[in-house]
Design a protein around this motif. Structure first.
Motif, short mmCIF file in Angstrom:
data_model
loop_
_atom_site.label_atom_id
_atom_site.label_comp_id
_atom_site.label_asym_id
_atom_site.label_seq_id
_atom_site.Cartn_x
_atom_site.Cartn_y
_atom_site.Cartn_z
N ILE A 155 40.79 30.54 -28.36
CA ILE A 155 41.87 30.21 -27.42
C ILE A 155 42.88 29.30 -28.11
O ILE A 155 44.09 29.48 -28.00
CB ILE A 155 41.32 29.51 -26.15
CG1 ILE A 155 40.46 30.48 -25.33
CG2 ILE A 155 42.46 28.98 -25.29
CD1 ILE A 155 39.69 29.82 -24.20
N ALA A 156 42.36 28.32 -28.85
CA ALA A 156 43.23 27.38 -29.57
C ALA A 156 44.07 28.08 -30.63
O ALA A 156 45.18 27.64 -30.95
CB ALA A 156 42.38 26.28 -30.21
N ASP A 157 43.54 29.19 -31.15
CA ASP A 157 44.29 29.98 -32.13
C ASP A 157 45.35 30.86 -31.48
O ASP A 157 46.07 31.59 -32.17
CB ASP A 157 43.33 30.86 -32.94
CG ASP A 157 42.48 30.05 -33.92
OD1 ASP A 157 42.91 28.93 -34.26
OD2 ASP A 157 41.41 30.53 -34.32
N ASN A 161 42.45 36.89 -23.99
CA ASN A 161 41.08 37.23 -23.64
C ASN A 161 40.63 38.57 -24.25
O ASN A 161 39.53 38.65 -24.81
CB ASN A 161 40.90 37.25 -22.11
CG ASN A 161 40.76 35.85 -21.54
OD1 ASN A 161 40.90 34.87 -22.25
ND2 ASN A 161 40.49 35.76 -20.26
N PRO A 162 41.44 39.64 -24.16
CA PRO A 162 41.02 40.90 -24.78
C PRO A 162 40.82 40.79 -26.29
O PRO A 162 39.90 41.39 -26.85
CB PRO A 162 42.18 41.85 -24.44
CG PRO A 162 42.78 41.30 -23.19
CD PRO A 162 42.68 39.81 -23.36
N GLN A 163 41.69 40.03 -26.95
CA GLN A 163 41.56 39.85 -28.40
C GLN A 163 40.28 39.08 -28.75
O GLN A 163 39.57 39.43 -29.70
CB GLN A 163 42.78 39.09 -28.96
CG GLN A 163 44.06 39.92 -28.96
CD GLN A 163 45.29 39.08 -29.29
OE1 GLN A 163 45.35 37.88 -28.99
NE2 GLN A 163 46.28 39.71 -29.91
N LEU A 194 42.87 22.07 -21.24
CA LEU A 194 41.58 22.22 -21.90
C LEU A 194 41.72 22.04 -23.41
O LEU A 194 40.94 21.30 -24.03
CB LEU A 194 41.01 23.61 -21.59
CG LEU A 194 39.71 24.01 -22.31
CD1 LEU A 194 38.55 23.13 -21.87
CD2 LEU A 194 39.38 25.48 -22.03
N ILE A 195 42.73 22.67 -24.00
CA ILE A 195 42.96 22.56 -25.44
C ILE A 195 43.32 21.13 -25.82
O ILE A 195 42.83 20.58 -26.83
CB ILE A 195 44.07 23.53 -25.89
CG1 ILE A 195 43.66 24.99 -25.65
CG2 ILE A 195 44.43 23.32 -27.35
CD1 ILE A 195 42.39 25.41 -26.35
N LEU A 203 36.54 18.36 -30.35
CA LEU A 203 35.61 19.46 -30.05
C LEU A 203 35.96 20.71 -30.86
O LEU A 203 35.14 21.60 -31.04
CB LEU A 203 35.66 19.80 -28.55
CG LEU A 203 35.20 18.68 -27.60
CD1 LEU A 203 35.44 19.09 -26.17
CD2 LEU A 203 33.73 18.37 -27.83
N ILE A 204 37.21 20.77 -31.35
CA ILE A 204 37.62 21.89 -32.18
C ILE A 204 38.38 21.37 -33.39
O ILE A 204 38.83 20.24 -33.40
CB ILE A 204 38.53 22.89 -31.40
CG1 ILE A 204 39.71 22.17 -30.72
CG2 ILE A 204 37.72 23.67 -30.40
CD1 ILE A 204 40.67 23.11 -30.04
#
Length: 204
Positions: A155-157, A161-163, A194-195, A203-204
């Motif tokens: 998600i951060a990248d 969702n499909p990807q 969230l990010i 966390l990331i």
């Protein structure tokens, strides 16, 4: 007679709970469903007193399912039945209209107690669910599962969702479920928040 419907996709759990309810006087399990879609279809013609609802279902997130059920049938009581012990998830489920939350490590009597308690208009938490809620007050962030961390990194990248589903070899609904669970876990309203929190807390 208290009429109960159950939506639970694990056969062993389903069989175990049905056996418990079969021996309980005054409670009748009127039906079982493996997914939320089938439950919603049944509710059009029959509304029970209580729904025992798993949170991780194959077609939709139990948090959303609970919200839909309560919007359509406010008189029906929902008791969450889950292995998810995150305080954020428990609180979100209750915010979405659930009357009770029972963890799957609960004693047999806690399931029947939950059913009898919620039909009286009261809330019920299994002993372990109450314990995790109290622990949450220490202010520590809940840990991410390995899969949640993978989804969060994608998600951060900037992936959709499909990807993400394609890269992790899972269904899009599974990615969506992880995303919603993380929002509830950390008490944030959207993916951007969230990010932001994930970066702040390393966390990331």
């Amino acid at each position: 007679m208290i009429q109960v419907l159950m939506v639970e996709d694990h056969p062993l759990v389903k069989e175990g709970i049905m056996a418990i309810l079969a021996d309980e006087e005054g409670i009748n399990c009127a039906g079982h469903f493996y997914n939320g879609t089938d439950l919603l279809y049944r509710l059009k013609s029959f509304q029970p007193d209580v729904i025992l609802m798993d949170i991780d279902l194959p077609d939709m997130n139990g948090l959303e399912l609970c919200k839909q059920v309560k919007a359509l049938y406010p008189a029906v009581c929902v008791v969450a039945l889950s292995i998810n012990n995150q305080a954020g998830i428990i609180k979100k489920m209750m915010e979405n209209g659930a009357s009770g939350y029972v963890l799957k490590d609960a004693a047999q009597h806690e399931i029947t107690e939950a059913i009898r308690t919620v039909v009286k208009g009261k809330q019920y938490f299994s002993r372990s669910a109450s314990l995790y809620l109290r622990k949450a007050d220490t202010g520590k962030l809940p840990p991410l599962t390995r899969r949640e961390k993978q989804v969060l990194e994608k998600i951060a990248d900037g992936l959709t969702n499909p990807q993400i589903a394609e890269q992790l070899f899972v269904d899009v609904s599974t990615v969506n479920s992880h995303r919603k669970n993380m929002l509830a876990k950390f008490g944030v309203q959207n993916t951007a928040a969230l990010i932001k929190l994930a970066i702040k807390e390393n966390l990331i």
